[in-house]
Design an enzyme around this catalytic site. Structure first.
Site, PDB file in Angstrom:
ATOM      1  N   THR A 185       1.154  -1.197   0.071  1.00  0.00           N
ATOM      2  CA  THR A 185      -0.023  -0.107  -0.236  1.00  0.00           C
ATOM      3  C   THR A 185       0.802   1.256  -0.200  1.00  0.00           C
ATOM      4  OG1 THR A 185      -1.574  -1.279   1.310  1.00  0.00           O
ATOM      5  CG2 THR A 185      -1.912   1.052   1.443  1.00  0.00           C
ATOM      6  N   SER A 220      -7.420  -2.390   6.163  1.00  0.00           N
ATOM      7  CA  SER A 220      -6.872  -2.066   7.223  1.00  0.00           C
ATOM      8  C   SER A 220      -6.191  -0.621   7.068  1.00  0.00           C
ATOM      9  CB  SER A 220      -5.412  -2.966   7.565  1.00  0.00           C
ATOM     10  OG  SER A 220      -5.821  -4.225   7.726  1.00  0.00           O
TER      11      SER A 220
END
Length: 602
Positions: free
Chosen positions: A412, A484
């Site tokens: 990410t 998340s």
């Protein structure tokens, strides 16, 4: 050697509403040296003076009129250029998102999705969910075989692993609502980087060389991101070489001239859908046309004198962060010290309980009831803490998601931007795994995500990050998968204080949590808080992983004596990109020295 103090006294009910003990902590061992601050530099007391609790000695970048911190120097420079041209924080953020899609293909993207937290200079907060969705033809058991077992790899690599991308629509929505410069202006830097090329960093080259075999296997006949136009050649990329992406440049030009329709309709949509047909994926032109980002109400809660503004579901990060902060609040971490045994024990136990709750309750709020208010309420958190013991580690096998009446049962990248007027943007965006599904859309030149793995492919079965999910996060058509990602903004005394976030899969939430505490509890500068070595616990598997040097020998021994399983990492945790507003009103940009992350300010 002095003996350990093990005083246990009567517990007090604190104002935040759950139990903590006034002197019950087994006060950090007298042999634990802790850390001290001397002119802003922390080091272990009375131990080897060359050992420091930092990954590096990098110092923050200071600016007064604007700051951008992102994963790549080219993208940070693009954001700074937009700010200097009169753009606001949202203009710069949109430009950075598209620039990262060019220069940081492992995570920057137009084929993925993300979350944005925005706070304007008047203090009004907004959150935008542009997370990917499952295709309309997706089904709950699509990755299981005839006897109900998970078919390995299908949700991780290849065409079937991709959800419907949200990044372009998210940027269109953000710019339409808050942008100041024209859409063409904020897209142009990314187009220039794609069509004219940019010089690879050493890390860029290593990453592309690492996936060469996957690119050949998953994209037969294509040469995207390969050094040679002959797929079978062994030629590799090197630092400083120019990388030109002609097809991606054309895709970005269509988005520049046509806006949302330049991606979700017309030529790009046709190419993407055609790619899915050829690779037996599920995304259709209808899926693309029907995709829309969603503005959601920000999640906000107090931590001492700070107000934490973060992302609601479909991010699990915001709920988890607030739970961890509230679990921690009653304990004197500042007095105990950074990464002392008592400090670490409280934080591990908070993390353990939070990840268990994540597995049970969190999912797409458009499909399941997510009891956010209850999960962060003091009464609920008090019940979650009743089995805590200073004497020994809690066994994760005995920790389940909590009970709420009426409820049925990470590669990410992050970037932070603050403009001269004090508008602030915190964005975390992703393809999920590094380079996503490794599928490159033929004719369009961009990687697709592998976000379908973020669903609970099968309840109780870990995903690629080891996270366990349940029915709340089961696959369903047009449903957003749980994430998340934890883009966050903090206020202090009603004023902008910090913009923070990181990549890292399941470790995102704990890295953000620790970085915030490093500043507000341990007095670190923003860059020191980013540099500081980190640890992570996620309920299952029942172990704490930590960066080499994060714990002193005394802390390690004390935790192991209480039954904690510790595992030293050979790699690192987090890739933080943060901005702190200093007391004099200047901005400190902090970028992670663990990678190519770069802060730019003026």
């Amino acid at each position: 050697m002095k003996q350990r103090i093990t005083s246990y006294s009567t517990c007090l009910l604190l104002t935040v509403g759950f139990l903590a003990c006034k002197t019950q902590s087994p006060s950090t061992t007298s042999t634990d040296k802790g850390v001290t601050q001397s002119q802003g530099v922390y080091q272990y007391r009375d131990e080897d003076p060359t050992v420091k609790p930092f990954f590096s000695d990098r110092v923050g970048v200071i600016g007064r009129n604007g700051m951008v911190a992102s994963a790549h120097p080219e993208a940070s420079q693009v954001g700074l250029t937009i700010l200097k041209a009169g753009g606001n924080a949202v203009d710069a953020a949109v430009a950075v998102q598209f620039a990262l899609a060019v220069v940081y293909p492992g995570a920057g993207n137009i084929g993925g999705g993300g979350f944005m937290v925005y706070r304007d200079n008047a203090g009004k907060a907004y959150t935008l969910d542009y997370r990917e969705k499952a295709p309309g033809r997706a089904s709950q058991n699509m990755y299981l075989d005839s006897i109900g077992n998970v078919r390995p790899g299908l949700s991780i690599s290849g065409h079937l692993a991709s959800g419907v991308p949200g990044s372009v629509d998210g940027m269109v929505e953000a710019h339409k609502r808050f942008g100041k410069l024209t859409w063409a202006q904020v897209l142009q830097p990314a187009i220039d980087l794609a069509t004219k090329g940019f010089a690879l960093t050493e890390r860029d080259a290593l990453g592309l060389n690492r996936i060469k075999n996957d690119l050949n296997t998953i994209n037969p006949g294509k040469t995207y991101f390969l050094r040679s136009t002959v797929p079978t050649d062994t030629v590799t990329w090197h630092k400083g070489e120019l990388m030109v992406q002609t097809d991606l440049g054309k895709t970005l030009q269509r988005i520049q001239t046509q806006g949302r329709a330049g991606f979700y309709e017309g030529e790009t949509a046709r190419l993407l859908a055609q790619e899915m047909v050829q690779g037996k994926g599920l995304i259709t032109e209808e899926d693309l046309k029907n995709y829309h980002a969603v503005w959601r109400d920000p999640l906000q809660a107090k931590y001492k004198e700070y107000n934490v503004i973060t992302m609601p579901p479909t991010s699990s990060g915001g709920v988890a962060l607030l739970q961890m902060m509230r679990f921690t609040e009653p304990f004197p971490l500042r007095k105990w010290g950074w990464n002392r045994d008592s400090t670490v024990q409280v934080m591990i136990e908070a993390e353990r309980r939070v990840y268990a709750d994540r597995a049970k309750f969190l999912g797409d709020p458009d499909f399941v009831k997510v009891p956010v208010a209850q999960l962060i309420s003091p009464d609920y958190l008090r019940t979650r803490w009743t089995d805590f013991s200073w004497a020994k580690a809690t066994d994760s096998r005995n920790v389940k998601g909590g009970n709420i009446p009426g409820y049925e049962s990470l590669e990410t990248t992050h970037f932070s931007v603050v403009d001269k007027d004090g508008n602030a943007v915190s964005i975390t965006t992703t393809l999920n795994g590094g380079y996503g599904s490794r599928v490159v859309v033929g004719g369009a030149g961009f990687f697709m995500n592998n976000e379908m793995d973020d669903f609970s492919v099968k309840p109780g079965t870990p995903n690629m990050y080891g996270l366990v999910g349940n029915h709340a996060n089961a696959i369903a058509p047009n449903k957003r998968m749980l994430s998340s990602m934890t883009p966050t903004i903090l206020e202090k005394d009603g004023k902008l204080f910090m913009v923070v976030g990181t990549p890292g899969g399941s470790t995102i939430m704990t890295s953000v949590y620790q970085t915030i505490l490093n500043v507000v509890e341990h007095g670190m500068t923003m860059q020191q808080a980013v540099n500081a070595l980190k640890f992570h616990h996620q309920w299952l598997p029942d172990k704490t992983i930590f960066e080499n040097g994060a714990f002193s020998e005394a802390t390690t021994q004390a935790l192991q004596n209480r039954g904690y399983i510790l595992e030293k990492l050979t790699n690192t945790l987090g890739r933080m990109d943060c901005v702190l507003i200093r007391p004099d009103g200047t901005y400190e940009g902090a970028s992670d020295p663990r990678a190519d992350n770069t802060a730019r300010g003026y």
